[in-house]
Write an enzyme that holds these catalytic residues in place. Sequence first.
Site, PDB file in Angstrom:
ATOM      1  N   HIS A  99     -14.283 -11.115   6.713  1.00  0.00           N
ATOM      2  CA  HIS A  99     -13.334 -12.000   7.877  1.00  0.00           C
ATOM      3  C   HIS A  99     -12.112 -11.064   8.108  1.00  0.00           C
ATOM      4  CE1 HIS A  99     -14.717 -16.552   7.078  1.00  0.00           C
ATOM      5  NE2 HIS A  99     -15.530 -15.820   7.578  1.00  0.00           N
ATOM      6  N   GLU A 100     -12.169 -10.297   8.990  1.00  0.00           N
ATOM      7  CA  GLU A 100     -10.982  -9.781   9.265  1.00  0.00           C
ATOM      8  C   GLU A 100     -10.479 -10.318  10.306  1.00  0.00           C
ATOM      9  OE1 GLU A 100      -9.192  -6.697   8.448  1.00  0.00           O
ATOM     10  OE2 GLU A 100      -8.094  -7.856   9.774  1.00  0.00           O
TER      11      GLU A 100
ATOM     12  N   GLU B 184      -9.326   3.816   0.578  1.00  0.00           N
ATOM     13  CA  GLU B 184      -9.292   4.139   2.068  1.00  0.00           C
ATOM     14  C   GLU B 184      -8.692   5.304   2.507  1.00  0.00           C
ATOM     15  OE1 GLU B 184      -8.445   0.343   3.870  1.00  0.00           O
ATOM     16  OE2 GLU B 184      -6.484   0.206   3.235  1.00  0.00           O
TER      17      GLU B 184
ATOM     18  N   GLU C 201       0.786  -1.254  -0.143  1.00  0.00           N
ATOM     19  CA  GLU C 201       0.200   0.067  -0.069  1.00  0.00           C
ATOM     20  C   GLU C 201       0.904   1.370   0.059  1.00  0.00           C
ATOM     21  OE1 GLU C 201      -3.008  -0.384   2.937  1.00  0.00           O
ATOM     22  OE2 GLU C 201      -3.473  -2.348   2.364  1.00  0.00           O
TER      23      GLU C 201
ATOM     24  N   GLU D 184      -7.091  -6.379  -2.962  1.00  0.00           N
ATOM     25  CA  GLU D 184      -6.560  -4.832  -2.680  1.00  0.00           C
ATOM     26  C   GLU D 184      -5.186  -5.117  -2.937  1.00  0.00           C
ATOM     27  OE1 GLU D 184      -5.945  -3.714   1.091  1.00  0.00           O
ATOM     28  OE2 GLU D 184      -6.843  -1.873   0.920  1.00  0.00           O
TER      29      GLU D 184
ATOM     30  N   HIS E 146      -8.386  -8.298   1.032  1.00  0.00           N
ATOM     31  CA  HIS E 146      -7.595  -7.134   1.620  1.00  0.00           C
ATOM     32  C   HIS E 146      -6.278  -7.437   2.176  1.00  0.00           C
ATOM     33  CE1 HIS E 146     -10.230  -3.668   0.186  1.00  0.00           C
ATOM     34  NE2 HIS E 146     -10.680  -4.807  -0.583  1.00  0.00           N
ATOM     35  N   GLU E 147      -5.324  -6.639   2.154  1.00  0.00           N
ATOM     36  CA  GLU E 147      -3.935  -6.957   2.619  1.00  0.00           C
ATOM     37  C   GLU E 147      -3.484  -8.468   2.127  1.00  0.00           C
ATOM     38  OE1 GLU E 147      -6.533  -5.958   5.046  1.00  0.00           O
ATOM     39  OE2 GLU E 147      -6.010  -4.002   4.510  1.00  0.00           O
TER      40      GLU E 147
HETATM   41 CA    CA Z   1      -5.965  -1.948   3.113  1.00  0.00          CA
END
Ligand code: CA
Length: 684
Positions: free
Chosen positions: A380-381, A474, A177, A468, A449-450
């Site tokens: 799902h974090e 964001e 990122e 992502e 994401h990540e």
């Molecule tokens: Ca991110």
Amino acid sequence: MKYSYFLILIVVFSSCKSHSEKNKFLKINSPDHHIQVIFSLNDKGQPEYRLTNKGNLLIDNSKLGYILKDDDDFSNAFEIESHSTSTFDEIWEPVVGQYKNIRNNYNQTNISLKEISGKKRTLELIFRVFNDGVGFRYKIPEQANVSQIEIKSEETQFNLADDFKSWWIPGDFNSYENIYNVTPVSQIDSANTPISFKTKDGIYLSIHEANLTDYSDMTLKNNTGGSLLECNLVPWPDGIKVKGQTPFESPWRTIQISDTAGGLIESSLILNLNEPNKIEDTSWIKPMKYTGIWWSVHLGFETFEIGPHHAGTTEKTKKIIDAASELGLTGVLVEGWNKGWDKRNKSDSIPDFLNSTDDYDLNYLVCYAKSKQVELIIHHETFGNIAHYEEFMEPSFKMIKELGLSSVKGGYAGDINPSNQFKHGQFMVRHYRKQLEMAAKYGIMLDIHEPIKQTGIRRTYPNFMTAEGVRGMEFAAWSEGNPPSHTVTIPFTRMLAGPVDYNAGIFDIKFKSLANKKFNWRNSKARYPKNPGPSVKTTLSKQLALHVVLFSPMQMSPDLPENYIGHPAFKFLQDVDVVWDDTRVLNAEIGEYITIARKGKDSPNWFIGSMTDENPRSFIINLSFLEAGQKYLATIYKDGDDAHWDTNPTSYEILQIEVSNKSILNIKLVAGGGQAISIIPIAL
Ligand code: CA
């Protein structure tokens, strides 16, 4: 099977044992003979390759080989034992992609090297040369004297022939990122891939990898201050880079080559270097447009965790479902639906993947959404707590399937636990694959994401819809944001790896809707630097164009519903497709501008997205790609004459004109601007 082969032709035209000097050099040409790889062994018996395009040197002699554990040199003192050459040509059909069909055509040379003395071990190199670039990989076959493999260093070099202009992000072992740097190669310290280059002759290259399986992420390091980039694999905690056993193979190291910047985007080389689809019934893999509970938390007036401002409540989710239904979006993502967020910054954070918060009625909302032709996307974090997630992965996917749902957005915010592992090392590469295979088993599509960077695995597991792994929207909510050039750089860098869940489509560019929200936890808690203010840094029309330019089979319309409902420009986000039968880059320069035309999958509709950096531009584009004899209605969403990304981003106009394949359009873009066009056949 959803995919099919129309043409497969494999011809082995030479295979020989080498006994003499004459095989010290091997030349492998692309099918059109423009690209040539020259393989050789140097004086020390170390393998090297060189790469030319139309006779011009792009990559000078570059070393290959491995250093194994305890400095065991597996890169020198080789001789060529044998080599064989073959040609391959097929056309295959992706489940979802940029094209209806993809041609996979290359010449391949397998080279078997043997150590002259000592253990006399064998190392194989495989080169595939396509018309749009090159892939090569290592293989260590089963043999006496080698079983366990522990790689201390992969010695692969990319010795660029000149100090090419480069677009790169740092070789961070935990994140992709970042904002892209634009420098000569000599000013790179380290880089993640894809990394793209332009030569002084105007040839474009990009280095990446394909089929990253049970190996660690390849970053690049510049150790000399010149134009030599060397492979620097992300390590395990003990310093070893990759652990495995024979038979062993590396991912493909890839070099895409094109006469145009757009050609890099049109290339399918990364996918072609992956294995065919392993999912037999793909009927459940469906592209999706979605919205959700997400942006409000990034803006700061609602929270992921339970409390007075909790975003993921039953009532708020019902409202989002109603809005999605009204807007014609079929997916609703709810972040913060489950227990465990209240401890998210603590080392013992354990997200609960099976139980919702007390103010969120999951079963009721699944049914409520269904009644509105909308489907919930489960979040799902993991907070990076890998062992905990792996324990609950299967039961949670099973639960999702039993609820009749089909997609998961995954997140890996924060540091990985175990804390000594890097996010991009072999440990995590294994984890992300476990997750993808488990999702495939339960018929679930993924948006990660990540993530670990994409390397074309979506060909093999087409339920890997998008990811992502980019500095996305964001950042506009709570940092200085992304400059206007960022979104015209990532199509030529990050997007070459695969689909991008960037989350474009913010209409309230100056965050006017924040004026009537009293609570803002980002200001009150100061967990982030004080919000610097609205940082979207594009015009409204460019937000629309991003939905064409950035390919993502799951595409989010992220803004608050109140900013979409009744807004005339939302019609474009309703009409635009998210997967494609055809893709043409009409004009492009990395970091400056891009215009892409794409034809919807199984649809006669075309969509054009055109975008610029901070400089105003105008283009003339030719619609000759439209079907001859057909009349179309073009709806043009353009920057207002007085628009500007900073001072007047929401000024726009909508025009409608009739067009055909003979039409020429003038496109005018303001500073940081864009244009989006839908082209839909007029029934005769
Ligand atoms: Ca991110």
